[in-house]
Write a protein that holds these residues in place. Structure first.
Motif, PDB file in Angstrom:
ATOM      1  N   ASP A 130       0.843  -1.198   0.000  1.00 29.01           N
ATOM      2  CA  ASP A 130       0.000   0.000   0.000  1.00 29.01           C
ATOM      3  C   ASP A 130       0.875   1.244   0.000  1.00 29.01           C
ATOM      4  N   ASP A 131       0.269   2.344  -0.385  1.00 27.18           N
ATOM      5  CA  ASP A 131       1.000   3.609  -0.434  1.00 27.18           C
ATOM      6  C   ASP A 131       1.377   4.107   0.955  1.00 27.18           C
ATOM      7  N   ASP A 132       0.616   3.685   1.956  1.00 28.19           N
ATOM      8  CA  ASP A 132       0.894   4.140   3.319  1.00 28.19           C
ATOM      9  C   ASP A 132       1.937   3.278   4.029  1.00 28.19           C
ATOM     10  N   ALA A 133       2.611   2.435   3.255  1.00 25.85           N
ATOM     11  CA  ALA A 133       3.731   1.603   3.741  1.00 25.85           C
ATOM     12  C   ALA A 133       3.289   0.497   4.687  1.00 25.85           C
ATOM     13  N   ASN A 134       1.989   0.299   4.859  1.00 24.86           N
ATOM     14  CA  ASN A 134       1.498  -0.818   5.671  1.00 24.86           C
ATOM     15  C   ASN A 134       1.415  -2.071   4.814  1.00 24.86           C
ATOM     16  N   ILE A 135       1.571  -3.223   5.464  1.00 25.77           N
ATOM     17  CA  ILE A 135       1.502  -4.475   4.724  1.00 25.77           C
ATOM     18  C   ILE A 135       0.059  -4.747   4.298  1.00 25.77           C
ATOM     19  N   SER A 136      -0.128  -5.079   3.023  1.00 26.99           N
ATOM     20  CA  SER A 136      -1.471  -5.303   2.485  1.00 26.99           C
ATOM     21  C   SER A 136      -1.940  -6.721   2.798  1.00 26.99           C
ATOM     22  N   VAL A 137      -3.232  -6.968   2.513  1.00 30.21           N
ATOM     23  CA  VAL A 137      -3.806  -8.296   2.739  1.00 30.21           C
ATOM     24  C   VAL A 137      -3.120  -9.324   1.854  1.00 30.21           C
ATOM     25  N   GLN A 138      -2.845  -8.962   0.606  1.00 29.04           N
ATOM     26  CA  GLN A 138      -2.199  -9.877  -0.329  1.00 29.04           C
ATOM     27  C   GLN A 138      -0.779 -10.210   0.140  1.00 29.04           C
ATOM     28  N   GLN A 139      -0.086  -9.198   0.636  1.00 32.79           N
ATOM     29  CA  GLN A 139       1.266  -9.434   1.148  1.00 32.79           C
ATOM     30  C   GLN A 139       1.245 -10.347   2.370  1.00 32.79           C
ATOM     31  N   GLN A 140       0.249 -10.168   3.223  1.00 28.14           N
ATOM     32  CA  GLN A 140       0.135 -10.996   4.416  1.00 28.14           C
ATOM     33  C   GLN A 140      -0.086 -12.453   4.036  1.00 28.14           C
ATOM     34  N   LYS A 141      -0.894 -12.687   2.993  1.00 28.39           N
ATOM     35  CA  LYS A 141      -1.131 -14.057   2.524  1.00 28.39           C
ATOM     36  C   LYS A 141       0.162 -14.683   2.025  1.00 28.39           C
ATOM     37  N   ILE A 142       0.960 -13.900   1.316  1.00 28.86           N
ATOM     38  CA  ILE A 142       2.238 -14.413   0.794  1.00 28.86           C
ATOM     39  C   ILE A 142       3.193 -14.727   1.943  1.00 28.86           C
ATOM     40  N   VAL A 143       3.203 -13.874   2.963  1.00 28.85           N
ATOM     41  CA  VAL A 143       4.065 -14.109   4.121  1.00 28.85           C
ATOM     42  C   VAL A 143       3.685 -15.409   4.816  1.00 28.85           C
ATOM     43  N   VAL A 144       2.390 -15.627   5.018  1.00 27.87           N
ATOM     44  CA  VAL A 144       1.911 -16.848   5.676  1.00 27.87           C
ATOM     45  C   VAL A 144       2.269 -18.075   4.854  1.00 27.87           C
ATOM     46  N   TYR A 145       2.099 -17.960   3.538  1.00 29.53           N
ATOM     47  CA  TYR A 145       2.407 -19.088   2.648  1.00 29.53           C
ATOM     48  C   TYR A 145       3.903 -19.431   2.683  1.00 29.53           C
ATOM     49  N   LEU A 146       4.744 -18.411   2.563  1.00 33.61           N
ATOM     50  CA  LEU A 146       6.192 -18.647   2.570  1.00 33.61           C
ATOM     51  C   LEU A 146       6.673 -19.149   3.934  1.00 33.61           C
ATOM     52  N   LYS A 147       6.050 -18.662   4.983  1.00 33.25           N
ATOM     53  CA  LYS A 147       6.428 -19.105   6.327  1.00 33.25           C
ATOM     54  C   LYS A 147       6.131 -20.590   6.507  1.00 33.25           C
ATOM     55  N   LYS A 148       4.993 -21.021   5.966  1.00 33.77           N
ATOM     56  CA  LYS A 148       4.637 -22.441   6.049  1.00 33.77           C
ATOM     57  C   LYS A 148       5.573 -23.282   5.195  1.00 33.77           C
ATOM     58  N   CYS A 149       5.905 -22.788   4.007  1.00 31.39           N
ATOM     59  CA  CYS A 149       6.826 -23.524   3.122  1.00 31.39           C
ATOM     60  C   CYS A 149       8.210 -23.642   3.744  1.00 31.39           C
ATOM     61  N   ALA A 150       8.622 -22.624   4.501  1.00 31.55           N
ATOM     62  CA  ALA A 150       9.961 -22.608   5.078  1.00 31.55           C
ATOM     63  C   ALA A 150      10.165 -23.683   6.137  1.00 31.55           C
ATOM     64  N   GLU A 151       9.101 -24.307   6.577  1.00 31.95           N
ATOM     65  CA  GLU A 151       9.228 -25.386   7.556  1.00 31.95           C
ATOM     66  C   GLU A 151       9.865 -26.623   6.930  1.00 31.95           C
ATOM     67  N   ASN A 152       9.762 -26.730   5.590  1.00 31.56           N
ATOM     68  CA  ASN A 152      10.394 -27.830   4.863  1.00 31.56           C
ATOM     69  C   ASN A 152      11.814 -27.421   4.485  1.00 31.56           C
ATOM     70  N   ARG A 153      12.763 -28.304   4.726  1.00 28.85           N
ATOM     71  CA  ARG A 153      14.174 -27.970   4.514  1.00 28.85           C
ATOM     72  C   ARG A 153      14.468 -27.609   3.062  1.00 28.85           C
ATOM     73  N   LEU A 154      13.989 -28.401   2.120  1.00 31.73           N
ATOM     74  CA  LEU A 154      14.248 -28.141   0.702  1.00 31.73           C
ATOM     75  C   LEU A 154      13.604 -26.829   0.267  1.00 31.73           C
ATOM     76  N   LYS A 155      12.345 -26.631   0.667  1.00 29.07           N
ATOM     77  CA  LYS A 155      11.644 -25.414   0.280  1.00 29.07           C
ATOM     78  C   LYS A 155      12.293 -24.179   0.905  1.00 29.07           C
ATOM     79  N   ARG A 156      12.759 -24.323   2.146  1.00 24.16           N
ATOM     80  CA  ARG A 156      13.436 -23.203   2.799  1.00 24.16           C
ATOM     81  C   ARG A 156      14.705 -22.819   2.036  1.00 24.16           C
ATOM     82  N   LYS A 157      15.421 -23.819   1.592  1.00 19.81           N
ATOM     83  CA  LYS A 157      16.637 -23.564   0.821  1.00 19.81           C
ATOM     84  C   LYS A 157      16.314 -22.828  -0.480  1.00 19.81           C
ATOM     85  N   LEU A 158      15.241 -23.203  -1.142  1.00 18.80           N
ATOM     86  CA  LEU A 158      14.847 -22.554  -2.397  1.00 18.80           C
ATOM     87  C   LEU A 158      14.370 -21.125  -2.149  1.00 18.80           C
TER      88      LEU A 158
END
Length: 368
Positions: free
Chosen positions: A73-101
């Protein structure tokens, strides 16, 4: 056909034991080769599948990362779409191979850009919890895991891990110590050299070159006090500090350099003598002349090499005494010094600074 096989088997059993052994051995080797071929083919297929999976995931993570960077967003706050991506990547990072990628994807884009976008990737590194994974591996009993974690923290410029990393500076594995040293100097520059105060293991020449190369990339560095390092019990620390003194022209350590003339290690004494002319420590000449004859041949050679740049008319008598020295290098240095210092007719000494006149006469008659 059956009868032929039966006769062959009977002949085999009635043959010489060496022939039987050779045939049995051939059968075993053939079976092993067949099994190895099957095994290698299986590994190749698995690697091909793994590469295909990695390429698919990496493409997905690159797409998610780009979407994250442009979904703010223009106000520098994290958007809803960004939050979804963060949650997705955080879950993927629990796997060693995915974390490496994910880490490889972050670093690839981080190295290609700078400014706010680079900072956004670093923030995402925090938000996805990758920093927690890296810092937790610092306590691993596997040295390679520790080294990789420190390298990762260095690449992402995570200064918060300083206190945990500095505690490992005397790690038994050289690879880990190297990563720690590079982390400290790359992120904290000269302040990162604080590890020299507590370093117990040797600092190799290659390590010193790497650290000097890193420091050379920075401008306007605030040079710290090096006196303590020159008094270190670790001779490799002293050697490295002398290099720093020479490169950064630290004239304030002259007393410490003179004190090193009596260091127990010959190499340190020679390095200290070599740096005298660079710092212009003229009082060191008289000190070295007093105990010249008690020093090793290597130190004497270094002394006369230093005198080539620092000899004064008052030194002529001392220098002349060694004009027929047994060592070739000393004789060469003596001749160079004598070439510079000459005696006038009135028996006064002077430094020979005259430069031969190689100017060309302009009023020459051109040959026809």
């Amino acid at each position: 056909m059956v009868e032929f096989l039966q006769n062959s088997i009977v002949a085999l059993y009635n043959s010489h034991p060496i022939i039987q052994f050779s045939i049995d051995l051939s059968v075993i080797f053939t079976a092993i080769i067949i099994l190895l071929i099957i095994y290698l083919k299986n590994i190749r297929d698995r690697l091909r599948i793994k590469r295909r999976i990695e390429a698919t995931y990496q493409k997905k993570y690159e797409s998610d990362l780009i979407e994250y960077l442009y979904a703010g967003d223009d106000d520098a706050n994290i958007s809803v779409q960004q939050q979804k991506i963060v949650v997705y990547l955080k879950k993927c990072a629990e796997n060693r191979l995915k974390r490496k990628l994910i880490i490889a994807t972050f670093l690839k884009l981080k190295n290609e850009i700078s400014g706010e976008t680079s900072d956004a990737i670093q923030n995402l590194y925090y938000q996805t919890g990758l920093i927690n994974s890296a810092t937790s591996r610092l306590k691993s009993k596997k040295w390679d895991s520790v080294a990789r974690a420190i390298r990762e923290l260095t690449l992402f410029e995570i200064k918060e891990a300083h206190d945990e990393i500095i505690q490992l500076i005397n790690h038994p594995r050289k690879e880990v110590r190297n990563e720690i040293q590079k982390y400290l100097v790359k992120l904290f520059r000269f302040d990162g050299l604080e590890f020299l105060n507590v370093l117990e293991s040797p600092l190799s020449e290659w390590d010193q070159i790497q650290l000097l190369e890193i420091l050379n990339k920075f401008n306007n560095l605030e040079i710290p006090d090096m006196n303590n390092w020159l008094q270190s019990k670790n001779k490799s620390v002293i050697s490295f500090t002398l290099k720093l003194v020479k490169i950064y022209n630290q004239f304030g350590v002259q007393d410490e350099v003179i004190a090193l003339f009596n260091h127990p290690d010959t190499e340190i004494r020679i390095e200290a003598i070599n740096i005298v002319s660079h710092l212009g420590i003229y009082e060191a000449v008289a000190i070295l002349k007093e105990d010249y004859h008690t020093r090793s041949l290597e130190e004497q050679i270094a002394f006369f090499k230093m005198m080539e740049d620092m000899a004064m008319p008052d030194d002529i008598e001392f220098v002349r005494e060694h004009i027929e020295h047994d060592n070739f290098y000393i004789r060469i240095s003596v001749m160079k010094i004598m070439n510079l210092i000459t005696v006038d007719d009135d028996n006064t000494f002077k430094i020979n600074t005259a430069i031969p006149d190689f100017s060309i006469e302009k009023n020459l008659t051109k040959a026809s």
